[in-house]
Design an enzyme around this catalytic site. Structure first.
Site, PDB file in Angstrom:
ATOM      1  N   LYS A  87       1.096  -1.289  -0.097  1.00 43.97           N
ATOM      2  CA  LYS A  87      -0.156   0.649   0.029  1.00 43.97           C
ATOM      3  C   LYS A  87       0.447   1.724  -0.156  1.00 43.97           C
ATOM      4  O   LYS A  87       1.479   1.526   0.206  1.00 43.97           O
ATOM      5  CB  LYS A  87      -1.093  -0.143   0.979  1.00 43.97           C
ATOM      6  CG  LYS A  87      -1.842   1.025   1.191  1.00 43.97           C
ATOM      7  CD  LYS A  87      -3.006   0.851   2.665  1.00 43.97           C
ATOM      8  CE  LYS A  87      -3.828   1.660   2.417  1.00 43.97           C
ATOM      9  NZ  LYS A  87      -4.962   1.372   3.441  1.00 43.97           N
ATOM     10  N   SER A 162      -9.464   2.562   2.515  1.00 41.43           N
ATOM     11  CA  SER A 162      -8.660   2.998   1.870  1.00 41.43           C
ATOM     12  C   SER A 162      -7.791   2.062   0.881  1.00 41.43           C
ATOM     13  O   SER A 162      -6.544   2.158   0.248  1.00 41.43           O
ATOM     14  CB  SER A 162      -7.781   3.757   2.714  1.00 41.43           C
ATOM     15  OG  SER A 162      -7.137   3.246   3.466  1.00 41.43           O
ATOM     16  N   SER A 186     -10.755  -0.044   6.304  1.00 41.97           N
ATOM     17  CA  SER A 186      -9.956   0.173   4.918  1.00 41.97           C
ATOM     18  C   SER A 186      -9.292  -1.172   4.360  1.00 41.97           C
ATOM     19  O   SER A 186      -9.306  -1.355   3.370  1.00 41.97           O
ATOM     20  CB  SER A 186      -9.035   1.284   5.028  1.00 41.97           C
ATOM     21  OG  SER A 186      -9.169   2.523   5.645  1.00 41.97           O
TER      22      SER A 186
END
Length: 481
Positions: A87, A162, A186
Site C-alpha cells: 500500500k 482506503s 480500510s
C-alpha cells in the site's frame, strides 16, 4: 490465444499458496510468475488504476535471484518467489511512497516499514505500490496524485478504500498477495467491494512502529488476498512480537502457519460453532441490495453445522469513541502539515482533533472500556459475530462519499461506514469474505468478527464459509473476457 487467456497468464489466477507449492517443486520459476503478473498489470491496470508505482525491472532482478536460491536449495521463507504489492501508505526503501498526498508526490523512503521487511525476509518480490486516498482517509480510493481506483466488477463504481488499490489489484490477478491498513474499515470495505478477502487483525498481532503514536490501537496493518488460506499464509509472516512496538503479541506467526495447514487439510467443519447474526449491528441503515445478499450468510453457517442466533446489539457507544480517537490521531500526526495543501477530508479530521478537550478524551476512554467489558460478556455466549461489512454496495466512482442509505441522510463522509468502524473499536479481529453479488453484479462481503486475539479461528471460519459458497472464485469480466 488472448493476452489474458494464455497458460502463463493462468498463473495470475492461482492462489498464493498454490504458486508457492509450484515454485518449491520447481514446476514453475519465479521469473515466469513475475513476468505473468507484469503482463496482467500491463493489460488491465490502465482500466482500474490500482498499482500506481511499478518496479518491473527490480522485480525481475529479484525473481532471477530467487530462482538461483531455489536451484541452490536455499528457500528464504514461505513467500519465496511470490510477487506482492504494498500500500502506498507503507514505506518501501528506494521506491516512491506518496501516502496519496501532493506533499509527498516524489517522496522516496530510505528504509522499509517493518511489514515490508518481514515480507521480503520471507522471500516476497515487490511489484510496486497500490493506490490509497491521502493518508488513508476515507473508504473511497481517490487522491490528487494518482486519481481514483475503479472497481474491476464495474468500472463506473468505487473500489472502496482506503486499501482500494490493493483490493482491485488482487481481484484482477495483478498480485496474489497485498498488505493494507485498517482504522475504520480500510482492509474490510475494499475487500467487500472487490470480492476478495481481508483481515483486520487484533491490534498487536501485526506490529506497527510509530515515533508519534506508539500506543494507538485503532489503526492496524494486515493482509489482503483472494482467500482465507492466503490470508493465513501472509499472517504467518507479518504477525509476531517486535521489541520496537510496545503493544505486540508475545509470540510469532506460527499459529497462522498451523491454521493454513489445517485449511490445506480441508478442515471446514463448523459443528457446534456459536454464531451471532446481526443484520444491522443494532439499527444501522442497510441498503436493500446489500441486506438481501448478507441475509444468505446465516443459512450457509447453519448448513456447515453452526448454531446461528439473531442478536440485538447495542454498539452505539463506539460512535463517539471512534470519532474522538480518530480526530485525536489526525491532529497528532498531520496537524503540523500545511493544511491548505491537504485534501478536504484530512483537514476536516485535523480540525476535529484540534477542538478536542480532555473531557472528550476521557469520555472516549470510558465508552470504549465499557463496550469492551460488555463484549467480553458477549464472547462467553458466542464464538463469532457475522454482519455486513459495508452498509451499501459499491457506489459511483465520481461520488465523494455515500450521502444516504435506505433513505437516511449521512451527516458526513465517515458515517456510511459505521458497520466497519464500530467494529474497529472492539479490539477484535474481523475478516471480510465474499458473500455474493447484487442483482446488478456488484460484490458484497460478510464480516466475521471474533474474540480478541482469536484471529486464526476467524480465518478458519472464513475458509469454511468461502469453500461452501465459492463466491470468491468469480473473477471480473475485464480478466475473464
Amino acid at each position: 490465444m488472448s493476452e489474458l487467456g494464455g497458460e502463463m497468464s493462468g498463473l495470475c489466477d492461482k492462489a498464493a499458496w498454490e504458486l508457492a507449492e509450484l515454485l518449491r517443486k520447481g514446476e514453475i520459476s519465479a521469473v515466469e510468475v513475475v513476468q505473468a503478473h507484469l503482463r496482467r498489470i500491463e493489460a488491465v491496470n490502465g482500466q482500474v488504476n490500482a498499482i500506481v508505482t511499478l518496479t518491473a525491472e527490480r522485480a525481475l532482478d529479484e525473481a532471477r535471484a530467487a530462482d538461483a536460491d531455489f536451484a541452490a536449495g536455499r528457500v528464504r521463507g514461505p513467500l519465496h518467489g511470490l510477487p506482492v504489492a504494498h500500500k502506498d501508505l507503507t514505506d518501501t526503501a528506494g521506491i516512491r511512497t506518496t501516502y496519496g498526498s501532493r506533499l509527498y508526490a516524489e517522496h522516496v523512503p530510505r528504509e522499509d516499514a517493518l511489514i515490508v521487511r518481514r515480507m521480503r525476509a520471507a522471500g516476497a518480490i515487490t511489484l510496486g505500490k497500490t493506490n490509497t486516498p491521502e493518508f488513508g482517509t476515507g473508504s473511497h480510493t481517490v487522491n490528487e496524485v494518482f486519481g481514483a481506483t475503479r472497481n474491476p466488477y464495474d468500472l463506473s463504481k468505487s473500489a472502496g478504500g482506503s486499501s482500494g488499490g490493493a483490493a482491485a489489484a488482487l481481484a484482477t490477478g495483478m498480485v496474489p498477495l497485498a498488505d493494507g491498513t485498517d482504522m475504520g474499515g480500510s482492509l474490510r470495505n475494499p475487500a467487500s467491494f472487490c470480492n476478495v478477502a481481508g483481515l483486520r487483525p487484533t491490534p498487536g498481532w501485526v506490529p506497527v512502529p510509530s515515533p508519534v503514536a506508539a500506543w494507538y490501537t485503532l489503526g492496524v496493518s494486515g493482509p489482503m488476498a483472494r482467500g482465507a488460506r492466503d490470508l493465513a499464509l501472509l499472517m504467518s509472516v507479518i504477525a509476531g512480537h517486535d521489541p520496537a512496538v510496545p503493544l505486540t503479541v508475545a509470540c510469532d506467526g506460527g499459529v497462522f502457519a498451523r491454521a493454513a495447514e489445517a485449511m490445506a487439510a480441508g478442515d471446514t467443519d463448523l459443528a457446534g460453532l456459536r454464531v451471532a447474526w446481526s443484520p444491522d449491528l443494532g439499527g444501522l441503515p442497510v441498503d436493500p441490495d446489500t441486506a438481501a445478499v448478507t441475509a444468505t450468510a446465516p443459512g450457509v453457517f447453519e448448513r456447515l453445522g453452526a448454531r446461528v442466533e439473531p442478536v440485538e446489539l447495542d454498539l452505539s457507544d463506539a460512535e463517539d469513541a471512534f470519532r474522538i480517537y480518530r480526530a485525536w490521531y489526525y491532529a497528532l500526526c498531520y496537524g503540523d502539515l500545511p493544511q491548505e495543501e491537504l485534501a478536504e477530508n484530512v483537514r476536516w479530521n485535523v480540525a476535529a482533533g484540534r477542538r478536542l478537550t480532555g473531557e472528550d478524551l476521557a469520555r472516549a476512554e470510558r465508552l470504549r472500556s465499557g463496550l469492551f467489558a460488555r463484549m467480553h460478556r458477549f464472547w462467553r455466549e458466542y464464538d463469532v459475530l457475522i454482519a455486513p461489512v459495508s452498509q451499501v454496495p459499491p457506489f459511483p466512482v465520481e461520488q465523494r462519499y455515500v450521502e444516504s442509505i435506505a433513505g437516511e441522510p449521512m451527516p458526513d463522509y465517515l458515517a456510511w461506514m459505521r458497520s466497519a468502524y464500530w467494529i474497529s473499536v472492539l479490539h477484535a479481529p474481523a475478516a471480510s469474505v465474499p458473500c455474493g453479488f447484487t442483482a446488478s453484479g456488484l460484490p458484497v462481503g460478510v464480516q466475521i468478527v471474533g474474540r480478541p486475539y482469536a484471529d486464526a479461528e476467524v480465518l478458519r471460519v472464513a475458509a469454511a464459509f468461502e469453500t461452501a459458497t465459492g463466491y470468491g472464485a468469480r473473477r471480473p469480466a475485464i480478466v475473464t473476457g
